[in-house]
Scaffold this active site. Structure first.
Site, short mmCIF file in Angstrom:
data_model
loop_
_atom_site.label_atom_id
_atom_site.label_comp_id
_atom_site.label_asym_id
_atom_site.label_seq_id
_atom_site.Cartn_x
_atom_site.Cartn_y
_atom_site.Cartn_z
N ASP A 71 36.32 -2.40 -62.72
CA ASP A 71 36.65 -3.68 -63.36
C ASP A 71 35.41 -4.45 -63.78
O ASP A 71 35.41 -5.68 -63.81
CB ASP A 71 37.52 -4.56 -62.44
CG ASP A 71 38.71 -3.79 -61.89
OD1 ASP A 71 39.30 -3.01 -62.66
OD2 ASP A 71 39.03 -3.97 -60.71
N HIS A 107 41.78 -0.50 -68.13
CA HIS A 107 40.68 -1.03 -68.94
C HIS A 107 41.26 -2.05 -69.90
O HIS A 107 42.20 -1.75 -70.63
CB HIS A 107 40.02 0.06 -69.77
CG HIS A 107 39.32 1.10 -68.96
ND1 HIS A 107 38.33 1.89 -69.48
CD2 HIS A 107 39.46 1.47 -67.68
CE1 HIS A 107 37.91 2.71 -68.54
NE2 HIS A 107 38.58 2.48 -67.44
P1 GTP Z 1 38.32 -0.10 -64.60
O1 GTP Z 1 38.23 1.26 -65.17
O2 GTP Z 1 39.66 -0.41 -64.01
O3 GTP Z 1 37.24 -0.29 -63.59
O4 GTP Z 1 38.21 -1.26 -65.75
P2 GTP Z 1 37.17 -2.04 -66.66
O5 GTP Z 1 35.77 -1.85 -66.20
O6 GTP Z 1 37.43 -1.67 -68.08
O7 GTP Z 1 37.49 -3.56 -66.44
P3 GTP Z 1 38.87 -4.36 -66.58
O8 GTP Z 1 39.24 -4.35 -68.00
O9 GTP Z 1 39.85 -3.93 -65.56
O10 GTP Z 1 38.41 -5.83 -66.11
C1 GTP Z 1 37.44 -6.58 -66.75
C2 GTP Z 1 38.01 -7.94 -67.17
O11 GTP Z 1 36.96 -8.76 -67.65
C3 GTP Z 1 39.01 -7.86 -68.32
O12 GTP Z 1 39.97 -8.86 -68.18
C4 GTP Z 1 38.13 -8.13 -69.57
O13 GTP Z 1 38.84 -8.65 -70.67
C5 GTP Z 1 37.17 -9.14 -69.03
N1 GTP Z 1 35.85 -9.18 -69.62
C6 GTP Z 1 34.99 -8.15 -69.87
N2 GTP Z 1 33.81 -8.64 -70.30
C7 GTP Z 1 33.92 -9.99 -70.31
C8 GTP Z 1 33.02 -11.06 -70.59
O14 GTP Z 1 31.85 -10.87 -70.92
N3 GTP Z 1 33.51 -12.33 -70.46
C9 GTP Z 1 34.77 -12.59 -70.08
N4 GTP Z 1 35.17 -13.86 -69.97
N5 GTP Z 1 35.64 -11.61 -69.77
C10 GTP Z 1 35.21 -10.34 -69.89
P1 IMP Z 2 43.36 5.02 -55.75
O1 IMP Z 2 42.30 5.38 -56.73
O2 IMP Z 2 44.64 4.53 -56.37
O3 IMP Z 2 43.56 6.11 -54.74
O4 IMP Z 2 42.82 3.77 -54.91
C1 IMP Z 2 41.73 3.89 -54.00
C2 IMP Z 2 40.88 2.61 -54.01
O5 IMP Z 2 40.21 2.49 -55.26
C3 IMP Z 2 41.69 1.32 -53.85
O6 IMP Z 2 40.91 0.42 -53.09
C4 IMP Z 2 41.84 0.81 -55.27
O7 IMP Z 2 42.02 -0.57 -55.31
C5 IMP Z 2 40.52 1.25 -55.89
N1 IMP Z 2 40.59 1.51 -57.34
C6 IMP Z 2 41.03 2.64 -57.95
N2 IMP Z 2 40.91 2.54 -59.28
C7 IMP Z 2 40.35 1.33 -59.54
C8 IMP Z 2 39.94 0.66 -60.73
O8 IMP Z 2 40.06 1.17 -61.85
N3 IMP Z 2 39.41 -0.58 -60.59
C9 IMP Z 2 39.23 -1.14 -59.37
N4 IMP Z 2 39.59 -0.56 -58.22
C10 IMP Z 2 40.15 0.67 -58.30
MG MG Z 3 40.17 -2.23 -64.37
#
Ligand code: GTP
Ligand code: IMP
Ligand code: MG
Length: 360
Positions: free
Chosen positions: A12, A42
């Protein structure tokens, strides 16, 4: 040239946002999804619409890119078909015929098993049980699912051909370093390694084919699931003073009337830190420089992206030019660069693809 975007903390970090910018700006011919599977969410915006994608690469925002899912990634067929429809990408999408398939029994076990739900606090999306079946050599492959037949390809062949032809390839990893099965906060981790090397394996690229590894960090850290109590920078009332950017954020949250059972919950609510997949509130931590440095090392980082600066430094919201950044924000970024030892090339100042300072 092949580049990998990978998470440097606990997932995230905003990889989706960085990928969407790179897709629109660099126009890679191929964008491939790596990582564990639909446990990741994402977030990406296209024409003002928000997408929380779990299967299709976030790079779909660039309409001329070929979209792929690598063999290492677990696929939930129903979810994938829904996202294909939602994104309208059927004509430029393919998945490797060897992608592992998540079935109902995997999801059931992932959301009922005591150890998985309570000790690991998984996302319940079936990834752990499916990877266990994969290791037992009894997991179904995408080639055995009739609905997926028309989308099957050989991802390593496509992707290596593209690199050899001098085209740009962007690999989108998921989760983050702290969730790695090998290097993360075991046992509170996901069911596979989450580093750049694994992302390369996921899509069938050899290590010598990777030119750039962009490690993404958020300006602070968030952690969802179990194990956050062990994190050295987890924000509490006692240590808040050590993180001036989060202390100021907390004060703004209180002025705004944000409530919560403790400092951490107030911060999570104010920062909008809730899981994309599960909706669970994330735990907020200060930027962990030691973890970031170690993660950059194992990932072989060549560049660093820092996201969500606007959330803790509102004065930089939407700034797209380095000269527009206040001194305290510049100093904060310089601190990350110094501690991690890798150039910060992207500074993200908002959720839109264009809210970014590209220093390459
Ligand atoms: P995973 O693969 O689950 O780890 O996801 P991810 O790395 O793509 O991140 P995810 O989208 O779950 O969470 C990031 C959050 O931050 C989202 O709600 C984005 O829209 C937001 N976001 C990303 N960059 C910025 C930024 O620079 N500013 C703000 N305000 N929000 C951001
Ligand atoms: P699983 O991948 O569903 O087995 O979860 C294992 C651990 O990884 C848990 O603590 C989840 O919350 C974390 N996790 C898995 N995928 C993500 C992701 O995309 N973003 C943040 N946490 C994650
Ligand atoms: Mg995410």
């Amino acid at each position: 040239m092949a580049s990998i975007v990978v998470g440097g903390h606990f997932g995230d970090e905003g990889k989706g946002k960085i990928v969407s910018y790179l897709a629109l700006n660099d126009k890679p011919a191929v964008i491939a999804r790596a990582g564990v599977g639909p446990n990741a969410g994402h977030t990406v915006y296209k024409s003002g619409k928000k997408y929380g994608l779990r299967m299709i690469p976030c790079g779909f925002v660039y309409e001329d890119a070929r979209l792929l899912i690598g063999a290492g990634v677990l696929v939930d067929p129903n979810l994938l078909l829904k996202e294909l429809e939602l994104t309208g990408t059927q004509d430029r999408f393919a998945l490797d015929r060897r992608c592992g398939i998540i079935e109902a029994a995997h999801k059931k076990l992932d959301s009922s098993d005591f150890h998985l739900t309570k000790s690991v606090a998984t996302t319940g999306t079936g990834c752990g049980p499916a990877n266990a079946d994969r290791a037992m050599r009894k997991l179904k492959h995408a080639s055995e699912v009739p609905e997926l037949k028309k989308y099957l390809t050989d991802v390593p062949l496509e992707i290596n051909n593209a690199v050899d032809e001098g085209k740009d390839v962007l690999v989108e990893a998921s989760q983050g370093f702290g969730l790695s099965l090998f290097y993360g906060a075991y046992p509170n981790v996901t069911s596979k390694d989450t580093s750049a090397s694994m992302a390369a394996v996921d899509v069938g690229l050899g290590p010598t084919k990777i030119s750039e590894v962009i490690v993404v960090y958020k300006a602070y850290m968030s952690r969802v699931g179990a194990g956050s109590q062990k994190l050295p920078t987890l924000i509490t009332k006692q240590n808040l003073g050590k993180y001036p950017e989060l202390k100021a954020t907390y004060e703004r949250a209180l002025c705004d009337g944000t409530t919560g059972k403790d400092v951490n919950e107030v911060l999570a609510r104010y920062l909008g830190e809730a899981g994309t997949v599960t909706g669970r509130l994330r735990q907020i931590c200060g930027f962990d420089y030691e973890l970031a440095k170690y993660s950059a090392m194992v990932n072989g980082a060549t560049q660093v992206a820092v996201t969500c600066l606007d959330k803790v430094f509102p004065e930089c919201s939407g700034v797209r030019d380095y000269s527009g950044l206040p001194k305290n924000v510049r100093d904060y970024i310089a601190g990350i660069e110094k501690e991690v030892g890798v150039n910060v090339t992207f500074i993200s100042t908002g959720p839109d693809a264009d809210d970014i300072i590209d220093l390459r």
